[in-house]
Design an enzyme around this catalytic site. Structure first.
Site, PDB file in Angstrom:
ATOM      1  N   ALA A   1       0.831  -1.212   0.000  1.00 49.74           N
ATOM      2  CA  ALA A   1       0.000   0.000   0.000  1.00 49.74           C
ATOM      3  C   ALA A   1       0.860   1.253   0.000  1.00 49.74           C
ATOM      4  O   ALA A   1       0.732   2.118   0.861  1.00 49.74           O
ATOM      5  CB  ALA A   1      -0.933   0.000   1.213  1.00 49.74           C
TER       6      ALA A   1
ATOM      7  N   VAL B   1       5.197  -4.206  -4.028  1.00 45.21           N
ATOM      8  CA  VAL B   1       6.026  -3.987  -2.840  1.00 45.21           C
ATOM      9  C   VAL B   1       7.308  -3.259  -3.226  1.00 45.21           C
ATOM     10  O   VAL B   1       7.651  -3.132  -4.396  1.00 45.21           O
ATOM     11  CB  VAL B   1       6.356  -5.327  -2.153  1.00 45.21           C
ATOM     12  CG1 VAL B   1       5.089  -5.978  -1.630  1.00 45.21           C
ATOM     13  CG2 VAL B   1       7.088  -6.265  -3.118  1.00 45.21           C
TER      14      VAL B   1
ATOM     15  N   PHE C   1       4.174   3.547 -14.941  1.00 41.39           N
ATOM     16  CA  PHE C   1       4.930   4.655 -15.528  1.00 41.39           C
ATOM     17  C   PHE C   1       4.443   5.975 -14.929  1.00 41.39           C
ATOM     18  O   PHE C   1       4.187   6.943 -15.639  1.00 41.39           O
ATOM     19  CB  PHE C   1       4.785   4.656 -17.049  1.00 41.39           C
ATOM     20  CG  PHE C   1       5.382   3.450 -17.711  1.00 41.39           C
ATOM     21  CD1 PHE C   1       6.754   3.361 -17.918  1.00 41.39           C
ATOM     22  CD2 PHE C   1       4.578   2.395 -18.100  1.00 41.39           C
ATOM     23  CE1 PHE C   1       7.309   2.240 -18.523  1.00 41.39           C
ATOM     24  CE2 PHE C   1       5.123   1.267 -18.706  1.00 41.39           C
ATOM     25  CZ  PHE C   1       6.488   1.190 -18.920  1.00 41.39           C
TER      26      PHE C   1
ATOM     27  N   ALA D   1      14.370   0.759 -18.762  1.00 39.12           N
ATOM     28  CA  ALA D   1      14.843   1.594 -19.869  1.00 39.12           C
ATOM     29  C   ALA D   1      14.185   2.964 -19.851  1.00 39.12           C
ATOM     30  O   ALA D   1      14.845   3.987 -20.095  1.00 39.12           O
ATOM     31  CB  ALA D   1      14.567   0.896 -21.199  1.00 39.12           C
TER      32      ALA D   1
ATOM     33  N   PHE E   1      18.390  15.185 -10.138  1.00 40.30           N
ATOM     34  CA  PHE E   1      17.172  14.386  -9.976  1.00 40.30           C
ATOM     35  C   PHE E   1      17.226  13.580  -8.689  1.00 40.30           C
ATOM     36  O   PHE E   1      18.284  13.327  -8.120  1.00 40.30           O
ATOM     37  CB  PHE E   1      16.926  13.475 -11.191  1.00 40.30           C
ATOM     38  CG  PHE E   1      17.991  12.440 -11.467  1.00 40.30           C
ATOM     39  CD1 PHE E   1      18.103  11.295 -10.678  1.00 40.30           C
ATOM     40  CD2 PHE E   1      18.862  12.583 -12.540  1.00 40.30           C
ATOM     41  CE1 PHE E   1      19.066  10.329 -10.945  1.00 40.30           C
ATOM     42  CE2 PHE E   1      19.829  11.616 -12.819  1.00 40.30           C
ATOM     43  CZ  PHE E   1      19.928  10.494 -12.015  1.00 40.30           C
TER      44      PHE E   1
ATOM     45  N   CYS F   1      12.946   6.110  -7.893  1.00 33.30           N
ATOM     46  CA  CYS F   1      13.061   5.264  -9.087  1.00 33.30           C
ATOM     47  C   CYS F   1      14.333   5.450  -9.899  1.00 33.30           C
ATOM     48  O   CYS F   1      15.019   4.475 -10.209  1.00 33.30           O
ATOM     49  CB  CYS F   1      11.855   5.499 -10.002  1.00 33.30           C
ATOM     50  SG  CYS F   1      10.297   4.954  -9.280  1.00 33.30           S
TER      51      CYS F   1
ATOM     52  N   PHE G   1      11.797  15.679  -3.186  1.00 34.87           N
ATOM     53  CA  PHE G   1      12.646  15.561  -4.381  1.00 34.87           C
ATOM     54  C   PHE G   1      12.048  16.285  -5.576  1.00 34.87           C
ATOM     55  O   PHE G   1      12.750  16.599  -6.532  1.00 34.87           O
ATOM     56  CB  PHE G   1      12.931  14.088  -4.708  1.00 34.87           C
ATOM     57  CG  PHE G   1      11.867  13.381  -5.508  1.00 34.87           C
ATOM     58  CD1 PHE G   1      11.918  13.367  -6.892  1.00 34.87           C
ATOM     59  CD2 PHE G   1      10.833  12.707  -4.871  1.00 34.87           C
ATOM     60  CE1 PHE G   1      10.956  12.702  -7.638  1.00 34.87           C
ATOM     61  CE2 PHE G   1       9.870  12.035  -5.608  1.00 34.87           C
ATOM     62  CZ  PHE G   1       9.925  12.039  -6.998  1.00 34.87           C
TER      63      PHE G   1
END
Length: 476
Positions: free
Chosen positions: A8, A85, A158, A218, A268, A272, A334
């Site tokens: 979650a 997860v 995405f 990618a 950045f 991810c 961020f």
């Protein structure tokens, strides 16, 4: 159809909320081992901030969207199970600092194998290495009960934090990877049917499982590469007198390139980009592709260089010392429209300034004060947590954060920072008053007219202390 999502967090929460909104004929249960997190999902204050998420959750919660710690019941009743997860970078052992740690994915797969009493479609939603689905299937089939069949699909997200709800509602593509067997095709069709409730069928792309897994890595690698590319040119611009914003605009107008992700900045962050590129590097190294690994490593190295370079610019501009100076940090997340601080550039900036003896006044509209302190006192950031706590003050509004400070540093591009009363801020700061715009969001010419000494990224800057001693006011 009944759907269960294990995990979650930042992906599972928004994904299930939008799915429930658009699929009233489907019952979705989001489960997590953390009772505290599930309690937050069932409260008025959700565990994550995402524009539009509150409204969607409140509309669907306890209608066809449920949050629970009863993982066993949710798995038993589900026809389709998302594994959403965390897959952090390994902190020890083989692949430390690069490889993805799949212990939570493995744990979820073992729970499914132990609990399931009927056929299940198991969907990888977490970002995983190529061929992770093979490992999941190996676990499921090794513990398979008689008469139970599993299908494994890859369905990477995405999403961009801060725009996740819009990204889900208006996805430019949905990617589904499955086994190239009749059963695999049927499983793909069932998951596709869910998305077809609101996504045009032509926007649903189907591939084999391995292509889907690699496509996610990618995509993030390409996006991060663009940021590092423009940031590398920002250093060239500062050395030559070129303006990186003008360069980015000229380059972005080329239809072959486009303008997205060409905004130079302090660097950045997020959960991810770095994690996925490190994972890709590790995969390349293990495939004996050192040149490919080195290529992607440079994207990470350039990002670290940019954060260090910006931090040093602050110190050099303040007469090469920030010892005992108060510096305001505006923004700690961020990026804007999220409270996520994972890999935020603000940590590097604050760490550098604290090591140089500065005192910091920090404001962020969505990051909890406890989170900021936890990040800055983490063992990877400092060996003196008590010293950091004494040097850092968290504020509830930007004006108190900047009062009596020597400099103001923009680390997050929150919209509200653009509209601040900078005349009021200038009057409250120590003189000379400095602004370091790490996100290039402010009107620098206007700030100079007010009286600020402004430094940003991608415009030539000079050693202000030396020039001022000559009676010269430095320009951007």
């Amino acid at each position: 159809m009944k759907v269960c999502c294990i995990g979650a967090g930042y992906v599972g929460g928004p994904t299930c909320a939008v799915m429930a909104l658009k699929c009233p004929d489907i019952v979705i249960t989001l489960v997590d081992k953390s009772s505290e997190r599930i309690a937050q999902w069932n409260s008025d204050k959700l565990p994550i901030y995402e524009p539009g998420l509150d409204e969607v959750v409140k509309k669907c919660r306890n209608v066809n969207l449920f949050f629970s710690t009863d993982i066993e019941t949710a798995i038993k009743e589900a026809d389709l199970i998302f594994i959403s997860v965390n897959t952090p970078t390994k902190t020890c052992g083989n692949g430390k600092g690069r490889a993805a740690d799949l212990k939570y994915v493995e744990s979820a797969a073992r729970m499914i194998a132990e609990i399931a009493q009927s056929n299940k479609i198991v969907v990888e939603k977490s970002t995983v290495p190529v061929r992770a689905a093979e490992s999941i299937m190996h676990i499921l089939r090794a513990n398979q009960k008689p008469g139970i069949h599993y299908d494994i699909l890859s369905n990477p997200e995405f999403l961009a934090e801060g725009t996740a709800i819009n990204d889900l509602l208006n996805a430019d593509r949905v990617l589904i990877g499955g086994e190239e067997t009749p059963e695999g095709h049927q499983a793909v069709e069932k998951l596709s049917w869910i998305y077809e409730h609101w996504i045009p069928k032509q926007n649903i792309l189907t591939t084999n499982t391995w292509s889907s897994e690699l496509s996610k890595l990618a995509a993030n690698a390409f996006l991060a590469q663009r940021i590092s590319s423009i940031n590398s040119l920002s250093a060239v611009c500062e050395a030559t007198g070129a303006d990186v914003s003008e360069v980015a605009r000229a380059v972005g107008l080329d239809s072959r390139i486009g303008s997205k992700f060409l905004q130079a900045s302090v660097g950045f962050g997020g959960s991810c980009f770095q994690k996925d590129i490190l994972n890709l590097i590790y995969i390349c190294e293990n495939l004996n592709l050192p040149e490919v690994a080195a290529y992607w490593q440079q994207v990470i190295d350039m990002n670290e260089y940019q954060k260090r370079r910006f931090s040093q610019k602050i110190i050099e501009s303040l007469f090469n010392t920030v010892s005992d100076k108060r510096i305001a940090i505006l923004g700690f997340a961020f990026k804007k429209n999220t409270g996520d601080t994972r890999e935020t550039a603000a940590i590097t900036v604050c760490q550098t300034l604290l090591e140089e003896g500065a005192a910091l006044d920090i404001y962020d509209p969505k990051v909890e004060p406890e989170q900021i302190i936890d990040d800055l006192t983490h063992p990877s950031v400092t060996e003196s947590p008590e010293k950091v706590k004494k040097a850092v003050q968290i504020h509830s509004d930007p004006y108190s954060a900047v009062r009596a400070t020597h400099a103001l540093v923009i680390c997050t591009e929150w919209d509200e920072f653009v509209d601040l009363d900078f005349k009021r801020i200038y009057q409250s700061m120590m003189k000379p008053a400095y602004i370091f715009d790490g996100r290039k969001i402010l009107d620098h010419e206007r700030l100079q007219q007010i009286g600020f000494h402004v430094q940003t990224i991608g415009k030539k800057y000079q050693r202000t202390g030396l020039l001022r001693s000559w009676g010269i006011v430095p320009q951007l």
